[in-house]
Design a protein around this motif. Structure first.
Motif, PDB file in Angstrom:
ATOM      1  N   UNK A  36       0.843  -1.191   0.000  1.00 51.39           N
ATOM      2  CA  UNK A  36       0.000   0.000   0.000  1.00 51.39           C
ATOM      3  C   UNK A  36       0.878   1.240   0.000  1.00 51.39           C
ATOM      4  N   UNK A  37       0.525   2.278  -0.768  1.00 47.10           N
ATOM      5  CA  UNK A  37       1.361   3.476  -0.829  1.00 47.10           C
ATOM      6  C   UNK A  37       1.436   4.244   0.501  1.00 47.10           C
ATOM      7  N   UNK A  38       0.536   3.982   1.415  1.00 48.41           N
ATOM      8  CA  UNK A  38       0.547   4.668   2.708  1.00 48.41           C
ATOM      9  C   UNK A  38       1.352   3.915   3.764  1.00 48.41           C
ATOM     10  N   UNK A  39       1.889   2.764   3.411  1.00 41.52           N
ATOM     11  CA  UNK A  39       2.594   1.936   4.387  1.00 41.52           C
ATOM     12  C   UNK A  39       3.779   2.671   5.015  1.00 41.52           C
ATOM     13  N   UNK A  40       4.560   3.392   4.219  1.00 44.23           N
ATOM     14  CA  UNK A  40       5.730   4.093   4.743  1.00 44.23           C
ATOM     15  C   UNK A  40       5.372   5.169   5.751  1.00 44.23           C
ATOM     16  N   UNK A  41       4.366   5.954   5.440  1.00 41.09           N
ATOM     17  CA  UNK A  41       3.935   6.998   6.366  1.00 41.09           C
ATOM     18  C   UNK A  41       3.362   6.425   7.641  1.00 41.09           C
ATOM     19  N   UNK A  42       2.583   5.367   7.495  1.00 39.97           N
ATOM     20  CA  UNK A  42       2.002   4.714   8.658  1.00 39.97           C
ATOM     21  C   UNK A  42       3.093   4.117   9.528  1.00 39.97           C
ATOM     22  N   UNK A  43       4.132   3.570   8.894  1.00 44.98           N
ATOM     23  CA  UNK A  43       5.247   2.999   9.644  1.00 44.98           C
ATOM     24  C   UNK A  43       6.021   4.091  10.381  1.00 44.98           C
TER      25      UNK A  43
END
Length: 70
Positions: A36-43
């Motif tokens: 998911x493209x939001x995985x990095x920000x969420x991490x």
């Protein structure tokens, strides 16, 4: 005695926070696996909160150690 009650309440609140943080970790893992493209920000948010959790845990342990007055 009042300080003991406050420490108990603090500990309970901390564990609720830690459980929520564990749920966020599962979301991070799932988003990463799904690419998911939001995985990095969420991490990044999870890592920030995880560091804060460790700091609070260390402070709590220091305050609740035998012989320590709060």
């Amino acid at each position: 005695m009042e300080n003991e009650n406050l420490l108990t309440e603090l500990e309970e609140a901390f564990y609720r926070f830690a459980w929520g943080l564990n749920a966020i970790e599962l979301m991070v893992l799932g988003l990463g696996q799904a690419k998911d493209p939001y995985a990095g920000g969420f991490q990044a948010v999870w890592l920030y909160l995880k560091e804060a959790e460790e700091e609070v845990r260390n402070l709590f342990e220091a305050v609740s150690a035998p012989g320590t007055t709060a």
